[in-house]
Design a protein around this motif. Structure first.
Motif: not given
Length: 422
Positions: A72-90
């Motif tokens: 959840l911490q990662r999601i919040r950080k990415w939401v603030e940094t990358f607009p609209s969408a962000c690839p998550h490499w598993l």
């Protein structure tokens, strides 16, 4: 008559040649797989170049950046940094594009892409093939058949069953409460909701809650139980300075009132503006399902011009959407006024029950149950958090607290009517 006898050296030579041939075949297959992996990863990097993301390891993806309990911490950080969408490499060439912009999500939910198989393949043994997992025409037939059962007028009589189940839970709480020791309420609420489903869906007589013994009462909290949770207090208790619901209204009705507690809200379930606002704000902060997945069946172009090809997996991050500061200013603050009746919102800014054709069929049922449970609970108890045991939200299939939900309960004076009515 003659016999051909193989010498040991010749036999070993034949075995050696077979092993060499097998090794060459294995090596060839391995090289083919490596080439496929490389080409597929290069293709993914090319088609996703419009969507920036943090640096990732070529094999371990983003798993080295954040551990599972920091998702959840990662999601919040990415939401603030990358607009609209962000690839998550598993890992390797496995990637899912996380979407948390309402315009992006609206486009996806307006399509008929199937749910991602890789994200749901482990669910059939647990829940079977129902509306959650079905796709295509079979899903449509099942949905059309079940929809009339969840009509608003059909659900009205269920309110009394909901209230009966809540009263059983509250009666158990009265037996367990103490002045200083907290009560872990998650299991109680889970049983109450199961009790309600059994009564409404299967006409179950009696109460599942009464069939199970009461949980043992907790004797205080261990020293230092706050520990790692202390730093997450603001995250878990975004309510820490907002007027408690019970002090504002219970529940959208005059206080005190002259009628019995049950009659107070049975006829006013649709007239609970502040209660409804608080429930919706809680669902915004902690959506029941943090994300849903889709496999794109056709290429897609988003409103800003960026596009994704067929075959890409996307995650509609409901949690990310609800914590997107571009959509919800000060997203970590508990503020029910966001849902003041008549307030302007994007049609896809608030999606605790998803949206579109595959939205939650039980949305109205769930909202009714939340209102009934909230109203009856606050008519009987004052709820206070246990500061030493802060809930730690953890995303699984649903969002839950890995540390439980511990509350101090204080019995309120009887506000109106007979005790049996509350």
């Amino acid at each position: 008559m003659s016999f051909s006898v193989l010498s040991p050296s010749r036999l070993l030579g034949d075995v050696s040649r077979i092993l060499q041939l097998a090794s060459l075949l294995i090596l060839l297959l391995l090289l083919i797989k490596v080439a496929q992996f490389y080409l597929h990863r290069q293709w993914l990097l090319k088609v996703l170049q419009e969507f920036p993301c943090p640096p990732s390891h070529w094999l371990f993806g983003h798993n080295q950046e954040y551990s599972q309990d920091q998702e959840l911490q990662r999601i919040r950080k990415w939401v603030e940094t990358f607009p609209s969408a962000c690839p998550h490499w598993l890992w390797g060439s496995k990637v899912r594009v996380q979407l948390y912009d309402p315009d992006y999500i609206k486009v996806i939910l307006g399509r008929s892409d199937p749910k991602s198989y890789s994200a749901t393949r482990f669910l059939p043994p647990l829940i079977g093939y129902g509306l959650v997992l079905l796709n295509g025409q079979t899903w449509f037939q099942h949905r059309r058949m079940l929809t009339p059962a969840f009509h608003y007028d059909v659900l009205k009589p269920y309110v009394e069953f909901m209230a009966d189940s809540v009263r059983v839970m509250l009666d158990k709480w009265e037996e367990l409460i103490g002045q200083d020791s907290p009560l872990e309420v998650f299991q109680h609420v889970s049983l109450m909701t199961l009790d309600t489903i059994m009564k409404c869906a299967f006409s179950h007589q009696g109460s599942i809650q009464l069939d199970r013994p009461s949980d043992p009462r907790e004797e205080g909290s261990p020293a230092g139980a706050g520990g790692a949770g202390e730093g997450r207090e603001q995250e878990a208790l975004g309510f820490a300075g907002y007027p408690p619901l019970g002090q504002r209204e219970v529940p959208g009705l005059p206080w005190p009132c002259s009628c019995s507690g049950w009659a107070c809200f049975r006829h006013h379930l649709d007239q609970m503006p502040y209660t409804t606002m608080c429930i919706k704000e809680a669902l915004r902060l902690y959506p029941p399902v943090p994300g849903i997945s889709r496999d794109l069946s056709t290429p897609i172009t988003f409103p800003d011009g960026r596009s994704l090809p067929k075959g890409i997996s996307v995650i509609l991050s409901i949690y990310g959407l609800h914590h997107n500061p571009k959509v919800w200013p000060n997203p970590e603050v508990f503020d029910p006024s966001r849902f003041t009746p008549g307030s302007a919102q994007h049609s896809h800014a608030f999606l605790p029950f998803s949206a579109g054709a595959r939205n939650c069929i039980g949305k109205q049922f769930a909202m009714n149950e939340l209102k009934v449970a909230t109203a009856l609970t606050l008519l009987r108890f004052e709820l206070l958090p246990d500061p030493t045991r802060i809930p730690i939200p953890t995303p699984r299939i649903v969002l839950k607290s890995s540390s439980g939900i511990h509350l101090h309960l204080k019995r309120l004076p009887k506000p109106c009517g007979d005790k049996d009515q509350l």
